[in-house]
Design an enzyme around this catalytic site. Structure first.
Site, mmCIF file in Angstrom:
data_model
loop_
_atom_site.group_PDB
_atom_site.id
_atom_site.type_symbol
_atom_site.label_atom_id
_atom_site.label_comp_id
_atom_site.label_asym_id
_atom_site.label_seq_id
_atom_site.Cartn_x
_atom_site.Cartn_y
_atom_site.Cartn_z
ATOM 1 N N ASP A 104 110.244 37.211 31.009
ATOM 2 C CA ASP A 104 110.195 36.241 29.915
ATOM 3 C C ASP A 104 111.277 36.495 28.863
ATOM 4 O OD1 ASP A 104 109.404 34.259 28.221
ATOM 5 O OD2 ASP A 104 107.587 35.232 27.512
ATOM 6 N N GLU A 127 113.626 34.540 20.493
ATOM 7 C CA GLU A 127 112.235 34.989 20.417
ATOM 8 C C GLU A 127 112.125 36.507 20.491
ATOM 9 O OE1 GLU A 127 109.695 33.210 23.381
ATOM 10 O OE2 GLU A 127 108.026 34.547 22.928
ATOM 11 N N GLU A 149 99.742 29.962 31.215
ATOM 12 C CA GLU A 149 99.302 30.294 29.855
ATOM 13 C C GLU A 149 98.301 29.268 29.315
ATOM 14 O OE1 GLU A 149 103.030 30.897 27.679
ATOM 15 O OE2 GLU A 149 102.988 32.995 28.279
HETATM 16 C C1 GCV Z 1 106.251 27.708 24.936
HETATM 17 C C2 GCV Z 1 106.475 32.812 26.202
HETATM 18 C C3 GCV Z 1 106.477 32.429 24.755
HETATM 19 C C4 GCV Z 1 105.655 31.172 24.519
HETATM 20 C C5 GCV Z 1 106.240 30.056 25.402
HETATM 21 C C6 GCV Z 1 106.197 30.516 26.858
HETATM 22 C C7 GCV Z 1 106.826 29.493 27.782
HETATM 23 O O1 GCV Z 1 105.219 33.216 26.604
HETATM 24 O O2 GCV Z 1 105.986 33.479 23.983
HETATM 25 O O3 GCV Z 1 105.748 30.830 23.167
HETATM 26 O O4 GCV Z 1 105.520 28.879 25.246
HETATM 27 O O5 GCV Z 1 106.913 31.717 26.981
HETATM 28 O O6 GCV Z 1 108.007 29.629 28.042
HETATM 29 O O7 GCV Z 1 106.141 28.590 28.214
#
Ligand code: GCV
Length: 654
Positions: free
Chosen positions: A328, A356, A255
């Site tokens: 995720d 989340e 990411e």
């Molecule tokens: C900390 C997902 C979440 C992100 C998070 C990522 C991760 O994509 O939406 O906020 O980033 O996971 O676990 O690195």
């Protein structure tokens, strides 16, 4: 007549006195009776202080017993005394908290004969806290570490120790280089000092490009001697300040975060370089396996594809931190196949305590059943350690929702003993957090037990996943799309709705993700008739008219599941409503408000998903389920205007 009025009046007064007390939830589950000095002798340590202040019973002796395994303890009743034995001070503290838990739960302690040994030596919380005080996916206010005060840090440390958590990663895995600045390290040193008496080590998430961004080097190539030297010096600086520093957590090449692949090196090269720097100080590297690139045909396969070829190449102080599922933290995922891949590299699971994808701090969703489902597939002994992404913030009640505290609690208890039942954990938490009144414990235990399945039902039943709103991830948006966005960030990539059916074909004829599982499971998941129905649309593109075990078609089953979730949330609210006489006013009102949001959100989820998917199935919603009350066009226009650092004040309906 007089006595009737009298009992009415006393009943009324009793109700007033019990419910009038306001309780803001700041004490978590650590609610002990009035303090008094008790007879506690033996090893002088935090355990002794804790018992002296909070233990209400007879004499307790704290004894050192070298033969007991690290962190384990025994508690035995001998005559009028209770003896806690352990090899070190931290373990004595765990024993002390165990005893206090029994006291809070009103248990008989006349014949204790307890031997406790933790399943894992590392039980760690991951905070996704940023230097500016925001918390990524944080729904309970700001970072508790931005302006830490001794009192709150002490409660945090005590709460963790009381459930066996012994590590905390203080900052976001999307780490800023400044995490390692000398200024920040002073702050970390102070936090470490507050944590130390409670047996909690501190760790930091680090940015792989720190040698460039902080150190001014022109590369962060892990094989470059200048880079190696930079990390060695930085690590030495840390250990000088914090001799028991735990180590690093790293999100690399994921990411947009930098990593070794930017320099043509592998994840193993990057992890080993850091591991070598940490080794002589006793530190470890937790290297995350959360990786995926936009071109992949199936994101669910990627962590396995990227890390399996590297197996055997990591140093022994590296642990691979793998999310519980292959995508995720979805409301329900099958386990990540890396856990049964027989890797030589130690692996640890990463659970998400913060909700989340499960209604943030608005929905009551007890996560222990979900984590237990994971352990029903993955043998606890296959793991080296357990991590949980914290749901903690500056809110007075720490977690935003009073019942979200139960997830922090459950995480710690399961990291200590993954074979504990979720019912036991809920029972312990309710008794300590509220009281031992069966009128609260019994109905709320039932609510907690059903709450995860209910959330799956009204959000993403039958294997659906990743159909939430973009950005903040709250609420349904199976239609979400933005021009130019990477496809694996859109729901369509996952649900693949069309006129034939719904779901992602990951069978041997599809993306072949099933082949990453052991043979028996692979065959089970691969066959639409044997695939567990809760994973159907995860592994199959399921025809709308596919016959389900209930005798219904897949479409009708989907309608039933969504509606069942709605009905369940209404039952949760009704169960809570009857508890007003037994719960303090503040917590009663706050939980009630949240349960109302949850019940409304469930309707929003059901209506949005069923009406949207109906556009593909062209089938009627069966008459034995409640029909949508919202309009699809309006729901598609509705946007909640918040960032990924806050909890929505409302759901769809204000
Ligand atoms: C900390 C997902 C979440 C992100 C998070 C990522 C991760 O994509 O939406 O906020 O980033 O996971 O676990 O690195």
């Amino acid at each position: 007549m007089k006595s009737f009025f009298y009992s009415l009046l006393t009943g009324f007064l009793l109700t007033i006195t019990t419910s009038a007390k306001a309780d803001d939830g700041s004490s978590l589950w650590l609610r002990y009776g009035p303090q008094r000095q008790n007879e506690v002798t033996g090893v002088a340590c935090t355990a002794m202080d804790e018992l002296k202040q909070n233990w209400q019973g007879g004499p307790v002796i704290l004894k050192r017993q070298k033969k007991i395994a690290k962190d384990g303890y025994n508690i035995t009743t001998k005559g009028d005394k209770i003896i806690i034995e352990a090899a070190d001070q931290n373990a004595l503290l765990y024993g002390a908290f165990h005893l206090l838990r029994l006291q809070q739960m009103g248990q008989d302690m006349s014949q204790l004969n307890i031997q406790e040994r933790p399943a894992y030596q590392l039980r760690v919380l991951n905070h996704w806290d940023n230097p500016n005080g925001t918390v990524e996916r944080g729904f309970a206010g700001k970072s508790i570490f931005q302006f830490p005060d001794a009192e709150r840090m002490k409660t945090y440390a005590r709460a963790n120790a009381s459930i066996g958590i012994n590590g905390t990663v203080l900052n976001n895995v999307n780490a800023k280089p400044e995490a390692l600045s000398s200024e920040n390290l002073q702050k970390v040193k102070q936090i470490a000092e507050w944590m130390r008496p409670y047996g909690i080590k501190v760790y930091l998430s680090v940015n792989f490009a720190s040698p460039m961004k902080l150190g001014g080097l022109d590369t962060a190539d892990p094989l470059n001697p200048k880079v190696v030297d930079w990390w060695k010096k930085k690590v030495a600086e840390i250990y000088k300040l914090i001799p028991d520093f735990g180590g690093f957590l790293v999100k690399a090449n994921s990411e947009g975060e930098p990593g070794p692949c930017d320099f043509g090196r592998t994840h193993a090269d990057g992890a080993n370089m850091m591991a070598d720097a940490l080794r002589k100080h006793g530190g470890i590297v937790m290297w995350r396996a959360f990786v995926y690139n936009p071109q992949s045909k199936d994101r669910a396969k990627q962590a396995y594809e990227e890390f399996m070829p590297l197996d055997g190449q990591f140093r022994d102080n590296v642990v691979l931190q793998v999310k519980n599922g292959p995508v995720d933290f979805q409301p329900r995922e099958p386990y990540s196949p890396l856990f049964t891949a027989n890797m030589k590299t130690p692996v640890m699971v990463e659970f998400q305590v913060t909700q989340e994808y499960l209604g943030a701090a608005n929905h009551l969703v007890f996560l222990a059943p979900m984590w237990q489902e994971f352990f029903s597939y993955v043998k606890p002994q296959n793991l080296k350690a357990v991590a949980g992404v914290a749901n903690i913030g500056t809110d007075t009640n720490w977690c935003g929702h009073h019942f979200a505290q139960a997830n922090w609690y459950a995480f710690g208890r399961l990291a200590w003993n993954p074979t504990l039942s979720s019912e036991t954990i809920a029972d312990e938490w309710l008794r300590q957090t509220f009281n031992n009144d069966e009128r609260i414990v019994r109905p709320m235990k039932k609510v907690m037990a059903e709450s995860h399945e209910a959330a799956v039902n009204y959000m993403m039943p039958l294997g659906l996943h990743h159909i939430f709103a973009g950005g903040h991830h709250y609420g349904p948006e199976p239609w979400y799309d933005v021009p130019g966005i990477r496809r694996d960030w859109t729901p369509q990539y996952y649900h693949r709705a069309d006129s034939i059916g719904l779901g992602f074909d990951r069978t041997r004829k599809g993306s072949k993700a099933v082949e990453q599982y052991p043979d028996q499971l692979c065959s089970l998941f691969d066959n639409i008739d044997t695939c567990p129905e809760e994973f159907l649309a995860w592994f199959h593109h399921v025809p709308w008219n596919h016959k389900m075990k209930s005798g219904r078609t897949f479409w009708n089953e989907l309608c039933h599941k969504y509606d069942k979730g709605v009905q369940q949330t209404r039952q949760f609210l009704a169960a809570w409503d009857t508890l007003q006489p037994y719960v303090d006013n503040q917590r009663f009102d706050e939980v009630q408000r949240k349960l109302r949001i949850q019940a409304r959100d469930a309707v929003w989820w059901r209506d949005a998903c069923l009406l949207y998917f109906q556009g593909f199935s062209h089938l009627p919603i069966p008459n034995d389920v409640e029909h949508p009350v919202h309009n699809l066009d309006e729901m598609m226009k509705y946007k909640i205007n918040i960032t990924m650092y806050e909890n929505p004040a409302y759901g769809y309906d204000k």
